[in-house]
Design a protein around this motif. Sequence first.
Motif, PDB file in Angstrom:
ATOM      1  N   SER A  31       0.863  -1.176   0.000  1.00  0.00           N
ATOM      2  CA  SER A  31       0.000   0.000   0.000  1.00  0.00           C
ATOM      3  C   SER A  31       0.895   1.219   0.000  1.00  0.00           C
ATOM      4  CB  SER A  31      -0.941  -0.010   1.195  1.00  0.00           C
ATOM      5  OG  SER A  31      -0.314   0.529   2.332  1.00  0.00           O
ATOM      6  N   ALA A  32       0.384   2.344  -0.485  1.00  0.00           N
ATOM      7  CA  ALA A  32       1.190   3.558  -0.576  1.00  0.00           C
ATOM      8  C   ALA A  32       0.263   4.765  -0.542  1.00  0.00           C
ATOM      9  CB  ALA A  32       2.002   3.552  -1.871  1.00  0.00           C
ATOM     10  N   ILE A  33       0.789   5.862   0.013  1.00  0.00           N
ATOM     11  CA  ILE A  33      -0.001   7.087   0.121  1.00  0.00           C
ATOM     12  C   ILE A  33       0.392   8.020  -1.016  1.00  0.00           C
ATOM     13  CG2 ILE A  33      -0.424   9.130   1.559  1.00  0.00           C
ATOM     14  CD1 ILE A  33      -0.022   7.283   4.010  1.00  0.00           C
ATOM     15  N   GLY A  34      -0.613   8.586  -1.687  1.00  0.00           N
ATOM     16  CA  GLY A  34      -0.350   9.485  -2.803  1.00  0.00           C
ATOM     17  C   GLY A  34      -1.322  10.648  -2.793  1.00  0.00           C
ATOM     18  N   LYS A  35      -1.003  11.650  -3.618  1.00  0.00           N
ATOM     19  CA  LYS A  35      -1.863  12.826  -3.701  1.00  0.00           C
ATOM     20  C   LYS A  35      -2.412  12.955  -5.116  1.00  0.00           C
ATOM     21  CE  LYS A  35      -1.580  17.868  -3.484  1.00  0.00           C
ATOM     22  NZ  LYS A  35      -0.614  18.959  -3.235  1.00  0.00           N
ATOM     23  N   TRP A  36      -3.712  12.825  -5.219  1.00  0.00           N
ATOM     24  CA  TRP A  36      -4.365  12.894  -6.528  1.00  0.00           C
ATOM     25  C   TRP A  36      -5.297  14.097  -6.587  1.00  0.00           C
ATOM     26  CZ3 TRP A  36      -3.489   8.287  -3.951  1.00  0.00           C
ATOM     27  CH2 TRP A  36      -2.727   7.332  -4.634  1.00  0.00           C
ATOM     28  N   GLY A  37      -5.416  14.676  -7.780  1.00  0.00           N
ATOM     29  CA  GLY A  37      -6.303  15.823  -7.953  1.00  0.00           C
ATOM     30  C   GLY A  37      -7.174  15.640  -9.175  1.00  0.00           C
ATOM     31  N   GLY A  38      -8.330  16.294  -9.172  1.00  0.00           N
ATOM     32  CA  GLY A  38      -9.203  16.210 -10.336  1.00  0.00           C
ATOM     33  C   GLY A  38     -10.615  16.642  -9.992  1.00  0.00           C
ATOM     34  N   VAL A  39     -11.546  16.085 -10.763  1.00  0.00           N
ATOM     35  CA  VAL A  39     -12.944  16.501 -10.685  1.00  0.00           C
ATOM     36  C   VAL A  39     -13.725  15.482  -9.864  1.00  0.00           C
ATOM     37  CG1 VAL A  39     -14.988  16.946 -12.108  1.00  0.00           C
ATOM     38  CG2 VAL A  39     -12.694  17.465 -13.011  1.00  0.00           C
ATOM     39  N   SER A  40     -14.550  15.965  -8.956  1.00  0.00           N
ATOM     40  CA  SER A  40     -15.436  15.065  -8.208  1.00  0.00           C
ATOM     41  C   SER A  40     -16.248  14.255  -9.233  1.00  0.00           C
ATOM     42  CB  SER A  40     -16.365  15.897  -7.325  1.00  0.00           C
ATOM     43  OG  SER A  40     -17.646  15.309  -7.278  1.00  0.00           O
ATOM     44  N   PHE A  41     -16.175  12.913  -9.131  1.00  0.00           N
ATOM     45  CA  PHE A  41     -16.839  12.080 -10.148  1.00  0.00           C
ATOM     46  C   PHE A  41     -18.356  12.239 -10.089  1.00  0.00           C
ATOM     47  CE2 PHE A  41     -17.736   7.731 -12.084  1.00  0.00           C
ATOM     48  CZ  PHE A  41     -17.394   8.138 -13.367  1.00  0.00           C
ATOM     49  N   SER A  42     -18.895  12.465  -8.889  1.00  0.00           N
ATOM     50  CA  SER A  42     -20.344  12.641  -8.795  1.00  0.00           C
ATOM     51  C   SER A  42     -20.767  13.924  -9.528  1.00  0.00           C
ATOM     52  CB  SER A  42     -20.826  12.618  -7.345  1.00  0.00           C
ATOM     53  OG  SER A  42     -20.458  13.787  -6.677  1.00  0.00           O
TER      54      SER A  42
END
Length: 259
Positions: free
Chosen positions: A151-162
Amino acid sequence: MTISKPARLASVDGDAVVKEALRRIDRPSRRLFLQRSLTLGGLSLLTGCAIVDEDSAERALMSVSRFNDKVQAWLFDPTRLAPTYPEAMITRPFPFNAYYGEDEIRQVDADSYRLEVSGMVADRRVWTLAELQAMPQIDQVTRHICVEGWSAIGKWGGVSFSSFLRRVGADTSAKYVGFKCVDDYYTSIDMATALHPQTLLTLSYDGRPLPPRYGFPMKLRMPTKLGYKNPKHIQAIFVTNTYPGGYWEDQGYNWFGGS
Ligand SMILES: Nc1nc2c(c(=O)[nH]1)N[C@H]1C(S)=C(S)[C@@H](COP(=O)(O)O)O[C@H]1N2
Ligand SMILES: [Mo]
């Protein structure tokens, strides 16, 4: 008087049959079954199936896995958030994983990229990357858990899928959202998870455009699901009531895949 086993079970070595069937199924389910120390008698009682050989034992185990999908869907709390972490805890370098090696990472051209949105949505059309980037963006630092034991911790960005689903007029009473990727990968998720507040149509990693290794130009990131449920390089999204399966799911991985 002696009470004999049912005739069809008498001839099989129960432990060996269950062991062989377990060998054929994926690790998380195997772990689950082993924790329950499943016996042949227990398995046939649980599933109501006559278990006479490895194939019937495997079928019985798969029916437990499908039952497990239903239980997970039922237990899933659409408002409960997965843990988030401080940026200092980000795993560097973040691991790469795919069904192929790093030498085969897909290179997608940003300008000619088109995302196809189809199925039970009002606005069936293709999207350019610029159009996706123009929608409001959010960031989150979460843990990715792979069934292969890391497992690994990461930072993701983008558009709320809902918000994206609402924007395209998706029928949110449909059962599934399916994904097709630029490689041969595909997967699908339940609508409740699609609408979860942390499910992200992801365009960036660690503040920069998503690199090819992590799924350029777009992936779906769900901290509530195991790694294999998070498709990279998505080229088509469709809303459907027909079970779409998935690359690993069709090979026996549990479909719900909650983490
Ligand atoms: N298109 C595509 N998506 C994929 C895969 C893949 O092979 N192809 N592998 C899955 C698996 S098993 C994992 S653990 C994660 C790995 O994502 P990462 O490279 O960002 O760590 O991608 C998932 N999504
Ligand atoms: Mo994975």
